[in-house]
Design an enzyme around this catalytic site. Structure first.
Site, PDB file in Angstrom:
ATOM      1  N   GLU A 181       0.823  -1.218   0.000  1.00  0.00           N
ATOM      2  CA  GLU A 181       0.000   0.000   0.000  1.00  0.00           C
ATOM      3  C   GLU A 181       0.853   1.263   0.000  1.00  0.00           C
ATOM      4  OE1 GLU A 181      -2.897  -0.394   3.176  1.00  0.00           O
ATOM      5  OE2 GLU A 181      -4.143  -1.698   1.948  1.00  0.00           O
ATOM      6  N   GLU A 196      -6.529  -7.730  -1.215  1.00  0.00           N
ATOM      7  CA  GLU A 196      -7.070  -7.741   0.148  1.00  0.00           C
ATOM      8  C   GLU A 196      -8.571  -7.478   0.108  1.00  0.00           C
ATOM      9  OE1 GLU A 196      -5.267  -5.112   2.968  1.00  0.00           O
ATOM     10  OE2 GLU A 196      -3.215  -5.583   2.364  1.00  0.00           O
TER      11      GLU A 196
END
Lengths: 661, 661, 661
Positions: A147, A303
């Site tokens: 991320e 995710e």
């Protein structure tokens, strides 16, 4: 052989003193029908507990277990978080914030991307990881960092920014002064060293600077990714790389970063049950389409939560059915995977209450485990869809750099100009017709589409404007409207009237002024048959060659055009001068898609139902709390349930319809 | 001889150029029936105008006047605020904030508690004060500093924190890493010097660190108090000490600090008339019970306002009657004093509009002065109550450290988990029955109670969980519910299912997952007769040995248990899996108190009425805006008014009922 | 010859590469009926591109074009924003904020006013400008800097503050300690060097310090203006100077700054159409009256927008008519000009979407251009009004320093004490009667008025209180009320009862306590005929010699006086103890103005209509969305339209009525 990935983030390094738990994990993974695990994301401290002293034993052990159990390893480079010793010894790896404050150790994803030391250290460990596992049969993919986000304002990053600008401007400071319009407020740069990043302690409103800074942050991040990827590609040229992107994240321009990796992946966390589920589903679908359209290839949903998250305002567990529904929606929109954060809840620290397949209780008779296992079986049954492409005849332009510039502009209303919401309005109207849609930036190729929607495209370069012009010339249909083509790619206003950049003649209108309505206020708009409702923005426009479709029937601009269409060479361009409450978009896209013969449902779908087609399958999902009647066409059936013909689809129910063989 | 203290903060050092005002003050104190004054709280600048040059003349003068007028002196150590010269010469006494910013001189209560210089200077002046007044007949009590609070993030405090942790962990850094679960996000400490306090510039979400830091702040404060107390105890061993604590203050754990002083005192400022008065009264009563239960001895209400404060959002004067009512409530709950901030409004600076007995006008014919004087007479008439103990059969666990951990947890909803509100819900249901209640931390002795309520006891050590288990084993009744016994004392989740720490078998349930409702949403809950309402939180539980009392009748968990009771050895344990809107608590405690034969009113008290018993007196207060019928039992009468038998108690009316002799 | 200025800010330096645009500008200025331009405001970087290297060529060019086209130049000194090289070479010119953070280059209006270098540099360029253009026939006025504001917390400014205080206090630190009441919280200063500016890192609640700091900021700004003006006055003694002040700006006390310049000017940006237009108009009128009353001479409206602004929450274009209406209102209230920011929208940076006469399209057929041109003609037709004075029989005291102290006070409610709103309530009631009003500070001369309204005059010196007393003694009527004359000019409370400063005997009341109502709550107030409504504040008062007009009929103070009148020598003083919702003010001022024979309309004006008289003209404006009937008196007519007799005035319509000759 086609396979859909069913996987999870897995952090066994937290449980090295509990081999019973790790062995149990492997057993339960198989039970849940999972075939892949993302590992090593936050393992740097374990892999390199002291500078230069490496210990790969836990990874060796896990990789071996994966191999024995036929689980693919998505192996992360460990830069998601750095070890304490690294920050202690080399404080240069820590960021400086926009107030000039050096950060102390903490958090994650917050290294200075220009730090040579950090790059050196991550290169070293990436090289070792690649060398060690290059021939390991479980190694499936490289997961670069985690991320990625954010910028640093340290002197070294400032210098890199200045160097970047020098290169961009070919050392022409006058050109920079012109582009940033620095004569305004006497802000002319007289040497390059005067350039500072935006800061609340200095300039926050020099929009050219802000835009350049945002571009630089993306540029530096791309450069950083190159550093991480280099040893991996050298040693394991056939193992694909990815970075896990974030849902509608605006801090980086993914249109730029996409080129640094092989596979797009993203982390998907809708606010199920705390915002309206149908709205949340449309947003999630939009994001899937956006990430897929980056490379126009299948992507990974790296995710998602099997139950709930722990960081939203109100963290609600997914209602029964929602997990399977929302996971299949990912596949429907182009994902080749359904992956979770996280396999097992950690015992301590900030994410210990984030949903996981395995809870602190360690049981496999929970509702969550059972739904995950059921999904595992479904994914196997539709595995043929893996790798298939999605073809869209319609594109919506959603442009991150336009969003930067528009949000930054002091104009209209300063709290929220509703760019994303406006784009979603158009998307929703098309989705109600069951149309497959690509979501693209304004730099992408337009030629394969029949219809392009480009709402609020405030910033567009002349080059891209010309490409849009060509698109219409060549028979395409373009829909846009108020506050579009106002500035060029440097946030400098087009002179000579809006829409600028040459698009005035495409739309056949010029826009004189714009009214910003107060929240809750509306203005009526009508054609001869119907009345529609404007909110937020009403532009006053003058058709030059366009034909008026709608007129305002209130306010000082009553009687003037509110929407127009212009025939331009072989195509058409629609200009909607106001923000419609939705009804007109429904009518408009019903007409346009019919006219263009775009693949769609015959009639408008009922509230709550969403349909997407991929690889011979038609996915039908019910995001409402009511049963919805649906007819599976003759000769087809639902792979999930085996149903055929007329049925009543339960709340959060989903179908994956295919032709009988 | 028993005496209730009627006193005030008094700052004559502000009026040294107006001896007429000081003489008038003494005269008016006597007229108002006051017998004690807290002095010297902010006098350091006057007592030590230059470093080492002391001038006690004003204190001598005031102490002499007190002596002549039979007024007790509660003498403060002057560390409530430091002199400017001290900060100017020794900047180390100033705090550093969590962003690393050194404070400049200003405010109050904001010294660095680890500063050796500060401790040296306060020790010096405390020693001189003790020596000078040790034989003065007016010296009644030592008031240590003022409203202690807060922490400092300077390098010296950081070092003290590291030393504290080394000692706590017996130099075992691995143990610390395990307790704080630092493998998560690769935050493993590899040497002690890497430890930094929580900071927005570094870590704010390492919950183990946050918890340890909070404990350290309390530890350092306790250590600081020891320093202040040492010379006082040496020189005046018989003069009791106190610190004035603050209403529901969460910055320090008073369960720890209580041991540093002889007498508990606190400052009581309800939001009368700006929040609902009955709610405010219940909160104030709760706080009284909490502070009393710290030492299970009478306490002092060191501050309250005779009229209004000046720092709330809306500062409203107490309506007629409220001052006497709320002051007697303090006595009813165990206070041996009614004291005010402040005697006289200062002429300037930030508290000049805070209510006082004497206003800027200096008159004694104000409403405030008259009510204070009337209260003075009442306090004399009930003086026998002074020193008497309160015996409670019921305890509610309200645990500051649990509140730290729960508020810090990322879970459920992150804005407000409503811990204190939930505890108050239980308290209110019991208070509606006229039950006397102790409010205790989870480390206190449980053996003297028949009933213990422990709502939302998220964090509990195995040791304390075992003590609760023993309490039930031995016949006690325990009430708890959702999100309890989730983590141990280090904020590490219990593995194996909740409630953990061994309490699962006590309650006979395990809790699988928890739904957080959106604000305004509710879920119905019912038994065969009645329907109740859940809000905020609904846990999905599975009884193992428990008997189901209520079931959910809505949502995906409809039909599953919402409340259970479990017989465990000689006792019972109730588990309420949801947050009730109140009605079920009423029913539950009506039944339990009846069953256990707990001392209470026969029926539920009408809205607005609160009853508390102390020392042979029954205090009855009306916190509503309506008259409430009440019958004084035969053979008893109200000391305040002399009333007997049936009466109609006026709004803000109060009775102190005693048996006729 | 009388002339109304019609002008604009003009920034040709942004278009030096586009001489076609500059030539077009001049042509369009003439077409729009404009006769003046403000130039050079942000030109420093162009005029002095390197330190000491000046280039006045663009100014020469523009001045020449102005001369040829009969356009007056309002020439700005360039300190509105500094060049980058200045900050780069001399960082001392940058401010330090209250947290001690040195600013980096950026923004505007943010120089350190104590910087010797900055003063040296601005003096140099001002001198050159004055010398170069002193004989230029277009030079009409000096525009000093731009929208001066703000303070700096650097060590040099701190030292200047200490020096200022030493001078104010004649080196008597004891006097300062007394005035700031520093004994409170032991904050006594023992040497001058201990004084620091207010800071969130130190003291924010030492009200005496805050007040002194605010006064110092104004003092330093005045001193800075003197520096800028000095060379201009020396070289061009006959060219008037101005600073453009800001709408109700509270950062500086304009009553002090007014003496530094020849002409008052201000920048007027009401929130048309986003707040209620009538309310916005009353606020704008109030501001006009305030700025006019500073010098009791005609002023300039230096800035306004011809369309919309870009910095409000919701930026709405002026509806048709509003531009002419609001511009003539400025003239009606004493402005000799209607000027705009800005002539032409800039292409880039933060104000590119701020309204302008010429938009990015460059066209002169826009609605905005047409309305501006129409106004240009009207201004010529009423040019005789230029230079005429306005005579008011009524004054309202609006005192910036009182606002500082009141807002800073911790009392009543701390969010907003509604001072300005309360002053406007009185203003509105009088404006509904068509009364001309002066808005003055409490230091101004009172002798010329018949009626003075002084609501919430919390802070007043004894000297000014005495002057108010004399005003009443000599036959004046004074209206005030709750929370007035509470503190002296140092924010020290008057002892002996409120209203203090000797005003108790003028009003014949003393105020015992004050109730602050919760938002939405009200209390009824009545006389024998009528009922009125109190909100926010209800003071409990005791008449000594006053006669009760109204009583509270609710709350614990029901039956006590809510408003009184006191005959005092030859005058009268009204004390309104509560905040009225408006109706009582209407009745009160209807009676008072009738009794005093003040020039007004016969009856109350209908909602939306406002009337102001200046120089033989009666301006009538309709700020509602409805037509309003109006009768032009016989023998008069409307200059704008030529209308006579009865007419129906359209929404946003305006009349300028004069007698036929």
């Amino acid at each position: 052989m086609a396979q859909l990935i069913h996987g999870s983030d897995y952090n066994p390094e937290q449980w090295l003193d509990r081999p019973d738990i790790i062995d149990g994990d492997i057993r339960l993974m198989k039970k849940a029908g999972m075939n892949s695990m993302s590992i090593g994301i936050f393992s740097w401290s374990v892999l390199e507990p002291e500078e230069g002293k490496y210990d790969f034993s836990f990874l060796d052990m896990i990789m071996e277990k994966f191999y024995q159990n036929d689980i693919k390893a998505i192996l992360a480079t460990p830069s998601g978080a750095r070890p304490r010793w690294l920050a202690e010894k080399y404080p240069e790896v820590l960021r400086t914030d926009s107030l000039g404050r050096k950060q102390v150790f903490g958090g994650r994803h917050n290294h200075c991307h220009s730090s040579p030391i950090f790059r050196e250290k991550i290169t070293a460990i990436n090289t070792l990881l690649a060398k060690r596992y290059k021939d390991h049969p479980s190694l499936f993919m490289w997961h670069i960092s985690n991320e990625l986000s954010g910028g640093c304002f340290c002197p070294r990053c400032r210098k890199a920014f200045i160097d970047y600008l020098k290169k961009q401007y070919n050392n022409d400071l006058d050109k920079l002064n012109h582009d940033w319009w620095t004569t305004f407020w006497s802000h002319t740069y007289t040497n390059w060293e005067q350039i500072e990043p935006p800061s609340p302690l200095g300039d926050t409103n020099l929009h050219g600077l802000n835009l350049a800074w945002n571009r630089f942050i993306t540029h530096l991040c791309a450069d950083y990714i190159k550093t991480e990827v280099a040893p991996l590609k050298e040693i394991t040229p056939n193992i694909p790389t990815t970075i896990n992107m974030m849902d509608m994240f605006t801090g980086l321009d993914y249109e730029v970063l996409k080129d640094e990796v092989d596979i797009i992946s993203w982390d998907n966390y809708p606010h199920w049950h705390s915002e309206n589920d149908y709205d949340a589903a449309i947003k999630a679908d939009f994001a899937h389409d956006w990430f897929r359209s980056l490379k126009h290839k299948p992507f990974f949903m790296m995710e998602s939560t099997p139950s709930l998250v722990n960081w939203q305002g109100y963290n609600r567990p997914k209602r029964p059915g929602m997990h399977i529904l929302s996971s299949l929606a990912a596949v429907a929109h182009g994902s080749d995977s359904v992956q979770y954060f996280q396999w097992r809840k950690s015992r301590g620290s900030s994410e210990k209450f984030h949903g996981a397949v395995i809870d602190h209780c360690g049981r496999d008779d929970t509702r969550v485990f059972k739904e995950v296992s059921e999904l595992g079986k479904i994914l196997q049954s539709i595995s043929d869809v893996a790798g298939t492409q999605i073809k869209s005849e319609v594109a919506i332009i959603y442009d991150t750099q336009n969003r930067w510039a528009l949000d930054d502009a002091q104009a209209l209303c300063n709290k929220d100009k509703q760019y994303f919401a406006q784009v979603l309005d158009h998307y929703r109207a098309l989705r109600k017709l069951g149309v497959n849609i690509d979501v693209i930036g304004s730099c992408q190729d337009f030629s394969s589409y029949k219809l392009i929607c480009a709402p609020m495209l405030y910033m567009i370069s002349e080059q891209n404007a010309n490409r849009l012009k060509d698109f219409v010339k060549n028979g395409g249909v373009l829909v846009s409207g108020y506050f579009s083509a106002v500035v060029n790619e440097n946030d400098l206003c087009y002179l000579g009237g809006c829409p600028g950049g040459g698009l005035g003649e495409v739309f056949g209108v010029w826009a004189e002024e714009i009214d910003t309505l107060l929240p809750g206020n509306t203005v009526s708009v009508a054609d001869e048959q119907n009345t529609y409702t404007a909110a937020d923005f009403c532009e006053v426009i003058h058709p030059t060659t366009a034909k008026t479709l709608l007129k305002y029937t209130q306010e000082f601009y009553q009687g003037t055009p509110a929407a127009c269409v212009n025939s331009y060479h072989n195509g058409k361009a629609y200009y909607i001068a106001y923000r419609d409450s939705g009804k007109f978009y429904d009518v408009l896209y019903d007409n346009i898609t019919t006219e263009l013969g775009i693949c769609r449902e015959k009639s408008v779908l009922p509230y709550g139902l969403l349909i997407q087609k991929r690889g011979g399958l038609t996915f039908v999902g019910n995001y409402s709390e009511n049963y919805i009647d649906f007819i599976i066409p003759d000769g087809s059936y639902d792979i999930v349930s085996g149903s055929q013909g007329r049925l009543s689809l339960q709340p959060y129910g989903v179908l994956a319809i295919t032709k009988k063989e």
